[in-house]
Design an enzyme around this catalytic site. Structure first.
Site, short mmCIF file in Angstrom:
data_model
loop_
_atom_site.label_atom_id
_atom_site.label_comp_id
_atom_site.label_asym_id
_atom_site.label_seq_id
_atom_site.Cartn_x
_atom_site.Cartn_y
_atom_site.Cartn_z
N HIS A 264 27.77 42.85 35.50
CA HIS A 264 27.71 44.03 36.36
C HIS A 264 26.57 43.87 37.34
CE1 HIS A 264 27.49 48.27 37.59
NE2 HIS A 264 28.76 48.28 37.26
N GLU A 319 35.30 47.95 32.14
CA GLU A 319 36.70 47.55 32.25
C GLU A 319 37.24 46.97 30.94
OE1 GLU A 319 37.67 48.72 34.82
OE2 GLU A 319 36.81 47.96 36.67
N1 COA Z 1 31.78 35.70 33.71
C1 COA Z 1 31.11 34.55 33.88
N2 COA Z 1 30.03 34.42 34.66
C2 COA Z 1 29.62 35.53 35.31
C3 COA Z 1 30.27 36.76 35.19
C4 COA Z 1 31.40 36.83 34.34
N3 COA Z 1 32.07 37.96 34.17
N4 COA Z 1 29.65 37.67 35.95
C5 COA Z 1 28.63 37.03 36.56
N5 COA Z 1 28.62 35.73 36.17
C6 COA Z 1 27.68 34.68 36.57
C7 COA Z 1 27.98 34.21 37.99
O1 COA Z 1 28.90 33.14 37.98
C8 COA Z 1 26.61 33.81 38.46
O2 COA Z 1 26.31 32.53 37.94
P1 COA Z 1 25.51 31.43 38.83
O3 COA Z 1 24.20 32.09 39.14
O4 COA Z 1 25.44 30.26 37.90
O5 COA Z 1 26.36 31.23 40.05
C9 COA Z 1 25.68 34.79 37.78
O6 COA Z 1 26.38 35.27 36.62
C10 COA Z 1 25.34 35.99 38.65
O7 COA Z 1 26.54 36.52 39.14
P2 COA Z 1 26.68 37.36 40.48
O8 COA Z 1 27.96 36.99 41.16
O9 COA Z 1 25.43 37.26 41.29
O10 COA Z 1 26.76 38.79 39.93
P3 COA Z 1 27.24 40.04 40.75
O11 COA Z 1 26.23 41.11 40.54
O12 COA Z 1 27.56 39.73 42.17
O13 COA Z 1 28.62 40.34 40.04
C11 COA Z 1 30.45 41.32 39.03
C12 COA Z 1 28.97 41.49 39.39
C13 COA Z 1 30.94 42.56 38.30
C14 COA Z 1 31.26 41.17 40.33
C15 COA Z 1 30.62 40.06 38.16
O14 COA Z 1 29.83 40.18 37.00
C16 COA Z 1 32.06 39.76 37.84
O15 COA Z 1 32.76 39.11 38.64
N6 COA Z 1 32.57 40.20 36.63
C17 COA Z 1 33.93 39.98 36.28
C18 COA Z 1 34.81 41.03 36.93
C19 COA Z 1 34.64 42.41 36.30
O16 COA Z 1 34.59 42.55 35.10
N7 COA Z 1 34.56 43.42 37.20
C20 COA Z 1 34.43 44.79 36.80
C21 COA Z 1 33.08 45.33 37.15
S1 COA Z 1 32.83 46.96 36.49
#
Ligand code: COA
Length: 379
Positions: A264, A319
């Site tokens: 998140h 989710e």
């Molecule tokens: N599974 C695996 N790795 C994850 C992850 C997940 N669900 N969420 C984040 N990461 C990893 C990223 O790959 C990144 O790794 P890196 O630094 O080696 O590249 C690191 O954690 C940081 O991720 P980042 O993209 O900066 O986090 P964010 O704040 O932009 O992303 C979300 C937040 C929710 C978009 C992200 O966690 C995600 O895509 N989750 C899955 C989708 C989901 O469940 N969405 C519902 C949200 S309520």
């Protein structure tokens, strides 16, 4: 004044813009709100001061929506589903039956706006009318795509019961309505998430509430925001069994995939909405048979994510447990994102009211990183 045929003044290099910039606006304060507080470090969520767990246990979506709109806590507040203008039904009938429910909902809200006289500033009545219209519209689209006639709203039913009735034509049992109502409460509001921010930007131009919510639905359509619960179901189906979980999850991460329902932007602790929905899911009479698998896979996923990302806490998000609740109440996975949008109507429209009450056009700046000023090539 420069004459048309005189040489252009020599380009001067713009001074470097070294103001701070945070990609994705992460951590940037972009407004103030009295509606909800997302305390990511401690995994806490409050709506106007009230804890989300208490609201789920003792409140209803109608009371929560009214709280967000007015600031008043009235546990007896009622909110039935609303009527669909005939022209909106015509628009829904014109869509391909293969349209995604999110596209249908966004279109319905836009068409509804065209049938209303939505004067500025937006009002609580407008917020209530739109929040009660949308469940009827989504249910009508589902029936139309199944070749059935839409069902008129029953004003004696609450919003969630009414939505389920208009989907199926059958009264929902109280346990099912209660579980979906809990999901609606949990989904109602969540700070400056991407779709709410969109609604506030649109409102800040003095556009109307239907435009703000149509834009918010478009934002929520993206899988990083609202598309995750259906992907949770797919992912668990692929995992198949607890024995297979470790290998499947590691291989998915090695392919660079994200585990749906984890991570998140704000929460570094366990998402309190996931905790509330897990309780709801476990108490459901018709819970999906894969709930036990989901609980077991969660532990494995959290362990592997902690190992792979020791510097960024990646915990279960809302989710993950939304998926079994939505499936348990009988909704097909393609309806999950649109149902999440119905729940978020209360928060979006409350933010529209809050933005309008103390409005300033939202217009941030951007750092230019393109070529320096230069002459067009001759010829
Ligand atoms: N599974 C695996 N790795 C994850 C992850 C997940 N669900 N969420 C984040 N990461 C990893 C990223 O790959 C990144 O790794 P890196 O630094 O080696 O590249 C690191 O954690 C940081 O991720 P980042 O993209 O900066 O986090 P964010 O704040 O932009 O992303 C979300 C937040 C929710 C978009 C992200 O966690 C995600 O895509 N989750 C899955 C989708 C989901 O469940 N969405 C519902 C949200 S309520």
């Amino acid at each position: 004044m420069t004459q048309p045929d005189s040489p252009a003044p020599a380009a001067t290099a713009a001074p470097a813009d070294d103001r701070p910039y945070s990609p994705g606006l992460e951590g940037v304060l972009a407004g103030e709100t009295a509606l909800g507080r997302v305390d990511g470090a401690n995994g806490r969520l409050i709506y106007r001061g009230y804890r989300i767990g208490d609201l789920v246990e003792r409140g209803s979506y109608a009371a929560v929506a009214n709280l967000l709109w007015t600031g008043e806590w009235d546990p007896r507040h009622r909110l039935p589903t609303g009527p669909i203008p005939g022209r909106v039904i015509d628009v829904l009938r014109a869509l391909p039956t293969s349209a995604k429910p999110m596209d249908a909902l966004r279109t319905a809200v836009s068409a509804w706006g065209a049938t209303q006289d939505l004067l500025w500033p937006p009002t609580v009545e407008q917020a209530r009318a739109l929040t009660s219209f949308s469940p009827s519209a989504l249910a009508a689209f589902v029936r139309i795509r199944e070749g059935k006639a839409p069902i008129e709203p029953d004003p004696s039913l609450g919003l969630v019961e009414g939505f389920l009735y208009q989907l199926t034509g059958q009264p929902a049992d109280p346990g099912t309505s209660r579980a979906l109502d809990a999901y609606f409460i949990v989904g109602a509001e969540h700070g400056f998430n991407a779709s709410t921010f969109t609604a506030r930007v649109i409102t800040s131009t003095r556009s109307d509430i239907a435009s703000a919510v149509a834009g918010a639905i478009g934002t929520m359509k993206g899988p990083l925001h609202g598309g995750a619960p259906s992907e949770v179901v797919d992912q668990l189906a692929q995992v198949g069994s607890v024995e297979h979980a470790e290998q499947w999850l590691r291989e998915a991460l090695d392919r660079g995939e994200r585990l749906m329902g984890f991570g998140h932007r704000v929460y570094r602790a366990y998402d309190p909405r996931a905790a509330a929905l897990r309780k709801v899911a476990e108490a459901m009479e018709h819970r999906p048979d894969w709930l036990e698998l989901a609980i077991a896979v969660e532990d494995v996923a959290l362990r592997i994510l902690a190992e792979k990302h020791p510097d960024r806490a990646l915990k279960t998000n809302v989710e993950y447990y939304a998926a079994p609740v939505l499936q348990g109440v009988g909704l097909s996975p393609d309806l999950f994102p649109a149902t999440f949008s119905l729940a978020r109507h209360a928060g979006w429209t409350a933010h529209v009211l809050e933005q309008a009450a103390d409005n300033r056009l939202i217009r941030p700046d951007v750092r230019y990183i393109g070529p320096a000023e230069r002459d067009l090539p001759v010829g």
